[in-house]
Design a protein around this motif. Structure first.
Motif, PDB file in Angstrom:
ATOM      1  N   ARG A 173       0.819  -1.206   0.000  1.00  0.00           N
ATOM      2  CA  ARG A 173       0.000   0.000   0.000  1.00  0.00           C
ATOM      3  C   ARG A 173       0.849   1.250   0.000  1.00  0.00           C
ATOM      4  O   ARG A 173       2.000   1.214   0.431  1.00  0.00           O
ATOM      5  N   ASN A 174       0.254   2.337  -0.452  1.00  0.00           N
ATOM      6  CA  ASN A 174       0.897   3.629  -0.269  1.00  0.00           C
ATOM      7  C   ASN A 174       0.156   4.336   0.854  1.00  0.00           C
ATOM      8  O   ASN A 174      -0.722   3.760   1.489  1.00  0.00           O
ATOM      9  N   CYS A 198      12.758  -1.162  -0.444  1.00  0.00           N
ATOM     10  CA  CYS A 198      11.591  -1.995  -0.695  1.00  0.00           C
ATOM     11  C   CYS A 198      11.999  -3.255  -1.459  1.00  0.00           C
ATOM     12  O   CYS A 198      11.540  -4.355  -1.183  1.00  0.00           O
ATOM     13  N   ASP A 213       6.092   7.757  -2.920  1.00  0.00           N
ATOM     14  CA  ASP A 213       5.339   6.893  -2.017  1.00  0.00           C
ATOM     15  C   ASP A 213       4.697   5.746  -2.800  1.00  0.00           C
ATOM     16  O   ASP A 213       4.772   4.581  -2.415  1.00  0.00           O
ATOM     17  N   MET A 250       7.235   3.282  -4.178  1.00  0.00           N
ATOM     18  CA  MET A 250       7.693   2.337  -3.164  1.00  0.00           C
ATOM     19  C   MET A 250       6.722   1.174  -3.024  1.00  0.00           C
ATOM     20  O   MET A 250       7.130   0.016  -2.942  1.00  0.00           O
ATOM     21  N   ALA A 251       5.431   1.493  -3.001  1.00  0.00           N
ATOM     22  CA  ALA A 251       4.441   0.428  -2.895  1.00  0.00           C
ATOM     23  C   ALA A 251       4.569  -0.488  -4.104  1.00  0.00           C
ATOM     24  O   ALA A 251       4.496  -1.714  -4.003  1.00  0.00           O
ATOM     25  N   LEU A 281       7.311  -3.176  -4.216  1.00  0.00           N
ATOM     26  CA  LEU A 281       7.169  -4.373  -3.402  1.00  0.00           C
ATOM     27  C   LEU A 281       6.641  -5.560  -4.194  1.00  0.00           C
ATOM     28  O   LEU A 281       6.429  -6.629  -3.649  1.00  0.00           O
TER      29      LEU A 281
END
Lengths: 247, 289, 327
Positions: A80-81, A100, A154, A157-158, A161
């Motif tokens: 998630r962000n 991540c 942000d 980054m999610a 993953l």
């Protein structure tokens, strides 16, 4: 991919999520709409593991993850962000994303070789930065980015993953209007390439119309509507709930 | 004999209560863990010992009153100076800086005491001797111990009354519960923060002066009380009056009974209790999560 | 790999190492011993900074792990004199301090920062009390004498202790110091190090990308404690004598002080701080008996005016002097 069955959540006497059921499949991009206070963020927190439901089930693929703590869900493939950007402010943009990647590859615990020596992980991180047009800032500290770029980071980054299920909480809020479509283009292209099942909370109707296949409307803890975007958005009751418009 | 041990335990609890009360008030209202809290205890002790020594010729009640007032004023005053000059800069800074600066103050005060009072131990047993002893169920028990317990009880009641019934107390509790809200409501933050710090320091000083008739004032006397007070706050829970009371009693009684049987195990056992409680219930017995 | 060898940092390290190796030509024996003391303390300072700068937690009780290492050496000598070789001693120091920091760290990392800090202090005082009270096992406040051991079977026959210390041992200390510095540098730049910094910057986000925050803090604690134990082991030979005082709050405070003095924001800051501190203390103690007053006052000054320490101050001075680049 992700299924939610008869979920209930109350805070004290206030029932925030009331018997909610839905599913999001691979290659689907679903929007979650609803007026403020409808329970959207609670929903996100229930799926990501921040909150536990009072009743109901959450399944990822075949697995029941209702009782699983957050870090287990992440390991299983939920990412998630954050609505209020949560970054590693004093690390570089590259490090933020690379952390991540390390985490997902199980390399976060390696303490002997400098991070830069992991060429594959580093180039993967750079690829993602390029996808999100953040590569010029790779060496800068995250705290130095503009607010809009922070939001993008942000989300990046999610995305890094490599989740099976992605939760995006207002990914374009705070981004300049002129850039919103560009940002969403980037995000959706990246998602579609991987076929990740995605749930997006969004307020901007144009974005919803343009980028999502399906729309769910959450109002006062209930699912009011769930169907193809165009149909749902044309529905009278939905319009009333969302915009307070009555014809 | 059990009665004597219990009384001894409660006597020790009295000191713990006074010091941890101060620490808890400061921590609860200001959010600052004052590592120099033990130093204020030491200031109370040395000032008290000095005054008791100076007033050797006067009648006991007078000596005691002067010593207590002097010690409490001294530590309260030092607390006031510390807050207004140094600590006030730390509220907005990261936690580490708060700890560092109070640690620096700790060292500063430690040597300042050496500077002012000389590095030697000071004895002040006059009040203890003067109060003699009474007979409890066949055992002779020093009256002074009972006096201390009474004083601690009185202090506890006083604090309870202030917190529950006075405007000052209500405002302090408001700050403790929700700082921003209190500010928004127009509560005079500065004066109350200073008041809280002075109160906490004064209590530490009171504990210090009450201990010197039984144990001499020595260099480094504040360290163990600081850690013990911390253990009490941890066991009892942050910001809780009942917690401080209960925690003090638990720690005091435990110490009393183990010291008699296993003198060496005193500290380790207390730590063990604290650790176990922390594992089971990290917020302490009465603390809020 | 090669690109790391040709950086300004590597060059500076190379020069520094050369300087250290050639110092015996220039310094008096007394100052050489001071350097040894400073370099061994620098190892612990680096360890503490792993927690402070890179993990974002402050330990006020690191003397405990230093003491664990030192006493491992001392007790080895006392109870297993046949096994008392340098290799065994250092190994013992590392293992014992790792164990103690694993145990203490486990208790501490479960808590928020305020409690963490004072728990570290309390545990150090606990060890201090144990070391003092267990007179029959540890020599109590008299301490234990630490003589020169054999090194890989080589006994420095006929050499007086003092000569040994300013001779071969100096190079041993420099070697261990260099190895420790490089190791810490690797740790800090490793994926683990980056993850750790992530937990410092944003605990929530770190959890949400799958990093077990408390567990990583614990790992950092153990690494940090082991460095301190190694430091204690090396130092015990320089000092020749160990007492429980090294687990006391005063010494732990001095460690924190030296890290702050040198500047905790850059990697090398603690090293500078440890060296500066060793010299500072020498001169201060010569001038006055109120050493704690000086540390206390300067610590307060540092916190209020110069939180970046000496290196931080130099850095901002330097960046102000450099012409601004137009980007």
């Amino acid at each position: 991919m992700l299924r939610v069955d008869h979920l209930n959540k109350s805070f004290g006497r206030f029932m925030v999520i009331h018997d909610v059921s839905f599913s999001v499949e691979e290659n689907e991009v679903v929007a979650l709409l609803g007026p403020n206070g409808a329970g959207k963020t609670t929903m996100v927190n229930l799926i990501s593991g921040h909150l536990r439901p009072d009743a109901g089930q959450i399944l990822l693929g075949d697995r029941d993850i209702t009782g699983a703590p957050a870090h287990v869900r992440i390991a299983l493939g939920i990412a998630r962000n954050f609505q209020i950007t949560q970054l590693f402010e004093e690390l570089t943009v590259l490090d933020n994303v690379r952390n991540c990647i390390f985490s997902v590859e199980g390399r976060s615990g390696r303490f002997f070789k400098p991070a830069g020596f992991y060429e594959q992980s580093t180039s993967e991180a750079m690829e993602i930065l390029k996808t999100f047009h953040l590569d010029p800032f790779a060496g800068e500290l995250a705290q130095g980015l503009s607010e809009g770029d922070k939001k993008i980071l942000d989300t990046a980054m999610a995305f890094a993953l490599k989740a099976k299920f992605l939760l995006l909480d207002e990914p374009t809020s705070g981004v300049a209007t002129s850039d919103k479509f560009k940002v969403m283009d980037t995000i959706i292209t990246a998602i579609q390439e991987r076929g990740t099942a995605t749930l997006i909370i969004e307020h901007d109707m144009d974005i919803v119309a343009e980028y999502t296949h399906r729309v769910m409307v959450l109002a006062e803890g209930h699912i009011l509507a769930d169907g193809a975007s165009a149909e749902v958005m044309a529905d009278k009751q939905v319009k009333e709930t969302l915009f307070g418009v009555s014809d | 004999m059990v009665l004597i041990y219990t009384l001894n335990g409660l006597y020790f609890s009295a000191f713990l209560f006074l010091t941890s009360l101060g620490l808890s008030i400061i921590l609860g209202v200001m959010g600052i863990l004052n590592l120099a809290h033990g130093s204020l205890y030491a200031i109370g002790g040395f000032v008290g010992a000095y005054l008791i020594g100076m007033m050797a010729q006067s009648p006991m009640p007078v000596t005691l009153i002067v010593a207590v007032l002097g010690a409490v004023t001294a530590s309260g005053a030092v607390g006031f100076v510390l807050e207004t000059t140094l600590i006030k800069h730390m509220y907005r800074r990261a936690l580490e800086y708060q700890l560092l600066i109070t640690f620096g103050i700790l060292m500063l005060i430690e040597d300042s005491i050496k500077l002012v009072f000389g590095g030697e131990s000071r004895y002040a047993s006059a009040p203890f001797d003067a109060m003699g002893s009474i007979d409890i169920m066949g055992h002779t028990y020093s009256t002074y111990f009972l006096f201390v317990m009474a004083a601690a009880l009185f202090a506890g009641l006083l604090i309870w009354w202030v917190m529950a019934k006075t405007r000052l107390g209500i405002m302090l509790r408001a700050i403790e519960m929700d700082r921003e809200m209190a500010q928004a409501m127009g509560i005079p933050m500065r004066s109350l923060t200073i008041a809280a710090f002075v109160m906490g320091s004064a209590f530490a000083g009171l504990a210090g002066v009450l201990v010197v008739p039984t144990t001499p004032a020595v260099m480094g006397m504040g360290m163990d009380p600081l850690i013990m007070a911390f253990i009490v706050v941890v066991i009892g829970g942050l910001g809780s009056l009942r917690g401080a009371l209960l925690g003090s009693i638990i720690v005091g009684l435990t110490r009393s009974f183990t010291v008699t049987y296993f003198a060496e195990l005193e500290m380790p056992l207390l730590f063990l209790i604290a650790v176990v409680i922390l594992i089971i219930r990290p917020e302490g017995l009465f603390g809020q999560k | 790999m090669m690109k790391y060898l040709f950086t300004p940092r590597a060059a500076t390290y190379g020069v520094a190492l050369l300087v250290l190796l050639f110092l015996p030509q220039f310094l008096s024996p007394y100052h050489l011993m001071l350097m040894e003391s400073g370099l061994s303390l620098a190892i612990m300072a680096l360890g503490l900074n792993l927690l402070l700068r890179y993990t974002g937690v402050l330990s006020f009780g690191h003397g405990a792990y230093f003491a664990a290492g030192a006493y491992a050496v001392g007790l080895l000598h006392m109870y297993l004199p046949d096994q008392f070789t340098f290799e065994n001693a250092i190994l013992a120091a590392i293992l014992v301090s790792a164990a103690v920091s694993a145990l203490f760290g486990f208790v501490c990392v479960r808590h928020t920062r305020i409690f963490f800090s004072i728990l570290t202090l309390a545990l150090a005082m606990l060890l201090f009390a144990v070391l003092e009270k267990a007179y029959h096992y540890t020599g109590g406040s008299d301490g234990i004498r630490v003589p020169i051991p054999t090194f890989f079977g080589y006994e420095f026959e006929g050499m007086r202790r003092f000569q040994f210390l300013i001779g071969p041992y100096y190079y041993v200390v420099v070697g261990i110091f260099a190895a420790a510095t490089v190791t810490m540098l690797a740790v800090v730049n490793s994926p683990f190090g980056k993850a750790l910094q992530g937990t410092r910057d944003n605990e929530l986000r770190a959890e949400m990308i799958g990093i077990r925050v408390k567990r990583y803090r614990w790992y950092a604690f153990v690494i940090s404690g082991t460095f301190s134990g190694l430091s204690g082991g090396v130092w015990s030979f320089v000092n020749g004598h160990i007492t429980p005082e090294i687990s006391n709050w005063v010494f732990s405070g001095e460690i924190v002080y030296m890290v702050l003095l040198g500047g905790f924001m850059i990697f090398e800051g603690p090293i500078i701080g440890a060296l500066l501190f060793t010299y500072l203390r020498l001169y201060a103690v010569a001038m006055t008996e109120y050493w704690m007053l000086i540390i206390g006052a300067t610590l307060i000054f540092l916190v209020l005016a110069l939180p970046g320490g000496v290196t931080g101050g130099l850095y901002s001075l330097f960046s102000r002097l450099k012409p601004k680049r137009v980007s």
